[in-house]
Design an enzyme around this catalytic site. Structure first.
Site, short mmCIF file in Angstrom:
data_model
loop_
_atom_site.label_atom_id
_atom_site.label_comp_id
_atom_site.label_asym_id
_atom_site.label_seq_id
_atom_site.Cartn_x
_atom_site.Cartn_y
_atom_site.Cartn_z
N GLY A 267 -35.64 43.52 2.86
CA GLY A 267 -35.29 44.04 4.17
C GLY A 267 -35.47 45.54 4.29
O GLY A 267 -35.79 46.06 5.37
N TYR B 276 -27.99 51.09 8.46
CA TYR B 276 -27.96 49.65 8.19
C TYR B 276 -28.91 49.23 7.09
O TYR B 276 -29.80 49.96 6.69
CB TYR B 276 -28.14 48.81 9.45
N GLU B 277 -28.62 48.04 6.55
CA GLU B 277 -29.31 47.47 5.37
C GLU B 277 -29.27 48.42 4.18
O GLU B 277 -30.23 48.56 3.43
CB GLU B 277 -30.73 47.04 5.72
N GLY B 278 -28.12 49.08 4.04
CA GLY B 278 -27.90 50.00 2.92
C GLY B 278 -28.05 51.43 3.36
O GLY B 278 -29.14 51.89 3.69
#
Length: 321
Positions: free
Chosen positions: A184, A304-306
């Site tokens: 992702g 987001y996503e880390g």
């Protein structure tokens, strides 16, 4: 298609609309990729085929990835959502936050704790259909950016999830989440790259049209240096994205490169869009000009996503080991 082609598609779409690209990224990088790599044959036939088509029975069919919680953001192992094993099904209870496509998605991939004594090794991932009894969707979040992407909290109350909807073996959920998030990050890095590229192209165009002190503003060295730095940083981010995508296509470990790509591309997006607004001056601050939207959209790519901080932890562990 290969990951590099996917990366380029997300980059180009993100120049215009990052809301569309994040829907693409979640559905492809997290949902489809996760099921393709780790789902069984029945799960692929039941869910992956319509997800890849984007349609089922003439209705929109996309997925959402449910990991974050009110008390489990960057610390993804601290799952409070529970999945109690009842024999031939699990009983799902809890709340998930910040879910992209939370309302428009047809299925959710949900991470939940089955055995708290095992910590992260007690987490499982489940395919959950949105229309099952016990699921409630919270109000759409009023976000600063990517506003055309619907973001919601999702509430589960005694939702019965069949055993066959668990992905992988018992306790595989946390590892599954970390593996698909690495993929992702390529999607989000590409999104950030596209946002930066879109802002740069608009700034370059505007600099050739706008006049100040008797000449186009691109004739002033201070503007030239801004544009030069934009072009250089974007090219660095693009090469990192291509490296991560290439490594994924070659079945190499891309954990480090995807984290590097995400942190550099997201910070490039934030810096470039800020400078693009500055080049536009007052016009950059009004909604008539697209750069103000790109600036608002850029910020979330650092979160987001880390987050960027989590990416640096991943990078530091990799280089220190």
């Amino acid at each position: 298609m290969d990951t590099i082609s996917y990366m380029l598609a997300i980059e180009e779409i993100s120049k215009i609309d990052a809301s569309v690209s994040v829907i693409m990224s979640v559905n492809n990088s997290l949902i489809c990729h996760g099921l393709d790599q780790y789902g069984n044959l029945w799960q692929k036939e039941q869910y992956l085929i319509p997800l890849a088509n984007g349609i089922k029975e003439d209705e929109l069919y996309i997925g959402a990835f449910l990991l974050s919680e009110p008390e489990a953001g960057s610390d993804a192992s601290s799952q409070r959502t529970t999945a109690e094993d009842k024999g031939d099904y699990y009983l799902l209870n809890g709340v998930k936050n910040w879910i992209t496509s939370g309302s428009s998605a047809s299925i959710y991939i949900v991470m939940a704790q089955t055995d708290p004594a095992k910590g992260s090794k007690g987490i499982n991932s489940f395919i959950v259909e949105k229309n099952w009894p016990g699921i409630a969707i919270g109000a759409k979040e009023n976000k600063m950016g990517i506003r055309a992407s619907d973001t919601h909290s999702i509430h589960f109350t005694d939702v019965r999830v069949p055993k066959e909807n668990r992905i992988g073996k018992d306790g595989f959920g946390f590892k599954f989440a970390m593996k698909v998030l690495a993929a992702g990050r390529i999607g989000i890095a590409s999104q950030a790259l596209g946002i930066a590229g879109g802002a740069y192209e608009l700034a370059l165009k505007y600099a050739k049209q706008r006049k100040a002190f008797g000449k186009e503003i691109f004739g002033h060295q201070v503007i030239q240096f801004k544009l030069a730095d934009m072009a250089t940083r974007i090219e660095c981010a693009r090469l990192l994205c291509i490296k991560a995508a290439w490594q994924k296509d070659q079945n190499l470990d891309y954990t480090l490169s995807s984290s590097m790509a995400k942190v550099v591309a997201s910070e490039t997006a934030m810096w470039t869009t800020t400078e693009a607004v500055q080049i536009h001056g007052g016009y950059g601050y009004v909604k008539e000009y697209h750069v103000e939207r790109l600036m608002r959209d850029a910020k979330v790519t650092q979160i987001y996503e880390g987050t960027s901080e989590i990416q640096r932890i991943v990078i530091a562990k990799a280089i220190l080991n």
